[in-house]
Scaffold this motif. Sequence first.
Motif, mmCIF file in Angstrom:
data_model
loop_
_atom_site.group_PDB
_atom_site.id
_atom_site.type_symbol
_atom_site.label_atom_id
_atom_site.label_comp_id
_atom_site.label_asym_id
_atom_site.label_seq_id
_atom_site.Cartn_x
_atom_site.Cartn_y
_atom_site.Cartn_z
ATOM 1 N N ILE A 317 0.859 -1.179 0.000
ATOM 2 C CA ILE A 317 0.000 0.000 0.000
ATOM 3 C C ILE A 317 0.896 1.229 0.000
ATOM 4 O O ILE A 317 1.764 1.379 0.864
ATOM 5 C CB ILE A 317 -0.937 0.010 1.224
ATOM 6 N N ASP A 318 0.699 2.111 -0.969
ATOM 7 C CA ASP A 318 1.668 3.172 -1.236
ATOM 8 C C ASP A 318 0.984 4.541 -1.255
ATOM 9 O O ASP A 318 0.044 4.769 -2.026
ATOM 10 C CB ASP A 318 2.326 2.908 -2.589
ATOM 11 N N GLY A 319 1.455 5.458 -0.393
ATOM 12 C CA GLY A 319 1.091 6.865 -0.488
ATOM 13 C C GLY A 319 -0.327 7.215 -0.124
ATOM 14 O O GLY A 319 -0.809 8.294 -0.501
ATOM 15 N N CYS A 320 -1.027 6.365 0.620
ATOM 16 C CA CYS A 320 -2.417 6.635 1.013
ATOM 17 C C CYS A 320 -2.390 7.293 2.394
ATOM 18 O O CYS A 320 -2.427 6.613 3.434
ATOM 19 C CB CYS A 320 -3.231 5.344 1.027
ATOM 20 N N LEU A 321 -2.318 8.638 2.410
ATOM 21 C CA LEU A 321 -1.960 9.355 3.628
ATOM 22 C C LEU A 321 -3.050 9.353 4.686
ATOM 23 O O LEU A 321 -2.781 9.575 5.870
ATOM 24 C CB LEU A 321 -1.576 10.792 3.272
ATOM 25 N N ALA A 322 -4.295 9.129 4.324
ATOM 26 C CA ALA A 322 -5.360 9.060 5.330
ATOM 27 C C ALA A 322 -5.254 7.789 6.156
ATOM 28 O O ALA A 322 -5.759 7.723 7.282
ATOM 29 C CB ALA A 322 -6.731 9.121 4.650
ATOM 30 N N GLY A 323 -4.601 6.787 5.611
ATOM 31 C CA GLY A 323 -4.416 5.530 6.316
ATOM 32 C C GLY A 323 -4.258 4.392 5.334
ATOM 33 O O GLY A 323 -5.099 4.206 4.452
ATOM 34 N N ALA A 324 -3.160 3.667 5.467
ATOM 35 C CA ALA A 324 -2.969 2.527 4.567
ATOM 36 C C ALA A 324 -4.059 1.485 4.788
ATOM 37 O O ALA A 324 -4.627 0.938 3.838
ATOM 38 C CB ALA A 324 -1.589 1.919 4.786
ATOM 39 N N VAL A 325 -4.352 1.190 6.068
ATOM 40 C CA VAL A 325 -5.458 0.296 6.419
ATOM 41 C C VAL A 325 -6.376 1.037 7.377
ATOM 42 O O VAL A 325 -5.925 1.544 8.416
ATOM 43 C CB VAL A 325 -4.958 -1.007 7.071
ATOM 44 N N ASN A 326 -7.649 1.111 7.038
ATOM 45 C CA ASN A 326 -8.650 1.788 7.849
ATOM 46 C C ASN A 326 -9.536 0.725 8.496
ATOM 47 O O ASN A 326 -10.391 0.125 7.840
ATOM 48 C CB ASN A 326 -9.475 2.734 6.985
ATOM 49 N N PHE A 327 -9.322 0.479 9.798
ATOM 50 C CA PHE A 327 -10.112 -0.515 10.528
ATOM 51 C C PHE A 327 -11.425 0.140 10.961
ATOM 52 O O PHE A 327 -11.650 0.437 12.129
ATOM 53 C CB PHE A 327 -9.335 -1.018 11.742
ATOM 54 N N LEU A 328 -12.319 0.336 10.020
ATOM 55 C CA LEU A 328 -13.530 1.089 10.306
ATOM 56 C C LEU A 328 -14.528 0.255 11.111
ATOM 57 O O LEU A 328 -15.207 0.757 11.998
ATOM 58 C CB LEU A 328 -14.164 1.578 9.005
ATOM 59 N N ASN A 329 -14.625 -1.037 10.805
ATOM 60 C CA ASN A 329 -15.517 -1.936 11.542
ATOM 61 C C ASN A 329 -14.961 -3.345 11.428
ATOM 62 O O ASN A 329 -15.517 -4.203 10.745
ATOM 63 C CB ASN A 329 -16.932 -1.852 10.994
ATOM 64 N N ASP A 330 -13.855 -3.559 12.096
ATOM 65 C CA ASP A 330 -13.097 -4.805 11.968
ATOM 66 C C ASP A 330 -13.566 -5.843 12.980
ATOM 67 O O ASP A 330 -13.612 -5.574 14.186
ATOM 68 C CB ASP A 330 -11.607 -4.509 12.167
ATOM 69 N N GLY A 331 -13.887 -7.043 12.495
ATOM 70 C CA GLY A 331 -14.340 -8.110 13.362
ATOM 71 C C GLY A 331 -13.241 -9.055 13.804
ATOM 72 O O GLY A 331 -13.510 -10.043 14.504
ATOM 73 N N GLY A 332 -12.006 -8.800 13.398
ATOM 74 C CA GLY A 332 -10.879 -9.607 13.842
ATOM 75 C C GLY A 332 -10.758 -10.941 13.148
ATOM 76 O O GLY A 332 -11.294 -11.161 12.057
ATOM 77 N N GLU A 333 -9.994 -11.848 13.794
ATOM 78 C CA GLU A 333 -9.721 -13.190 13.259
ATOM 79 C C GLU A 333 -9.052 -13.131 11.893
ATOM 80 O O GLU A 333 -9.194 -14.042 11.083
ATOM 81 C CB GLU A 333 -11.010 -14.032 13.162
ATOM 82 N N GLY A 334 -8.322 -12.043 11.632
ATOM 83 C CA GLY A 334 -7.691 -11.874 10.334
ATOM 84 C C GLY A 334 -6.177 -11.869 10.412
ATOM 85 O O GLY A 334 -5.570 -11.958 11.486
ATOM 86 N N VAL A 335 -5.569 -11.767 9.244
ATOM 87 C CA VAL A 335 -4.119 -11.644 9.124
ATOM 88 C C VAL A 335 -3.857 -10.369 8.327
ATOM 89 O O VAL A 335 -4.145 -10.309 7.129
ATOM 90 C CB VAL A 335 -3.492 -12.867 8.416
ATOM 91 N N ILE A 336 -3.343 -9.352 8.991
ATOM 92 C CA ILE A 336 -3.140 -8.039 8.368
ATOM 93 C C ILE A 336 -1.645 -7.795 8.296
ATOM 94 O O ILE A 336 -1.011 -7.442 9.305
ATOM 95 C CB ILE A 336 -3.840 -6.926 9.168
ATOM 96 N N GLN A 337 -1.051 -7.984 7.127
ATOM 97 C CA GLN A 337 0.398 -7.878 6.967
ATOM 98 C C GLN A 337 0.752 -7.052 5.724
ATOM 99 O O GLN A 337 1.313 -7.569 4.760
ATOM 100 C CB GLN A 337 1.018 -9.280 6.867
ATOM 101 N N PRO A 338 0.428 -5.759 5.719
ATOM 102 C CA PRO A 338 0.756 -4.942 4.550
ATOM 103 C C PRO A 338 2.181 -4.437 4.577
ATOM 104 O O PRO A 338 2.780 -4.265 5.647
ATOM 105 C CB PRO A 338 -0.232 -3.775 4.673
#
Length: 392
Positions: A317-338
């Motif tokens: 994820i490149d140059g997205c200044l508001a947030g590379a990852v936006n956890f707006l309504n995250d339920g978990g149980e995931g793998v987040i490796q950007p």
Amino acid sequence: HRDLHSFPTRRSSDLTAVEALTNPGNADAAGRARYNVVSYGAKGDGSTDDTTAITTAINAAHTNPRGAGGIVFFPPGTYMITAALPVYSDTVYQGSGINATVIKLKSGSSDMFAGGASGSEINSFSFQQMTLDGNSLGGNGINVYGFGYTIFNVVVRNFAQKGITSSHDHSADPQAPDSMEAMIVTTKVHTCAGGGIYWNGPHDSMFTNVVVYHYGPASGSPINGIETTSNAPGLVAVGCHVWGVNHYYAWKLGGQGQLIGCQGEGASNTELVILANGSQVIGGSFYAAGGNDNVYGIQIGATGGTAVAGTVIQTKIDGCLAGAVNFLNDGGEGVIQPLVYQTSGSAFQGTPSNSNIIGLGLNGGALNGVTDTNDPFARLPGILVARGKIGL
């Protein structure tokens, strides 16, 4: 001296085969499967209204004496139309190449190709080797209600609404041996004011080497490049690219999907929105472009919606200044490796669930999101941060 009587006599079946190759447009009682639109009166000269001639050829293929379906063939030319052309089951719409066969709206506000409806779906049809040009008029390029079809080596461009719209009723799955999945392969959709591809089914479909670009503008209702709904889970997209500067979202996954080696760029709000459990983003990249820097890279969930769980993100994820990852309504149980590159702003926005496995590779100077005294994520377990050559 040759004995002319020693040469075999041509059989009538041989003549039929030769004629079928040299003049494939005549659909007669023998039920030849190829229907040349020129043989039904189409001119393809870029000015004549060919709507009636093409429709006649399509209907002839549909009522083929050997059974419904056939090949509707478009020789090189530009075919002007003024009304929607019908799409039937088991029918192949075949051009001579994307730069050779162009079907173009001359006037009108209808879709270019339309077929099927809830309760009467169509299936097993195909579009091949042609360009569909809306001339900045009309509705959608292809608007169908069905399943089990293919779009291969097609350009869809310049429509007032969307390039491709597809819907499907799951109860229709058993209607044909080749049910469910549809496939779009090596296809471009661009410069459509209402968006690129809207996918309301069929489920378990596949997009391969699809490019969607220059759609919008983003004013009014949000315009998306590729959008799927909850009625279309199981999409697998491989090597697809959505880009431009006028759209709100590049990708919007309303149904569970897998993006493998795909790209999204230039959105005015978010490059990829994930609204369904179990979605995966593997490889590829999502990045700001065209001056739209204050954007999100990938958004998980939506305000007021159900928390989205089981997300896998392993991409750049490149140059997205508001947030590379936006956890707006995250339920978990995931793998987040950007792998994130940005010079300012936040790598993470919102609050990820403690049940995620999080690995953040960060470079470019942005400090938010790095385990630090001022970092809201410092207290969460399972965070792996790499900044430069330092791994924590």
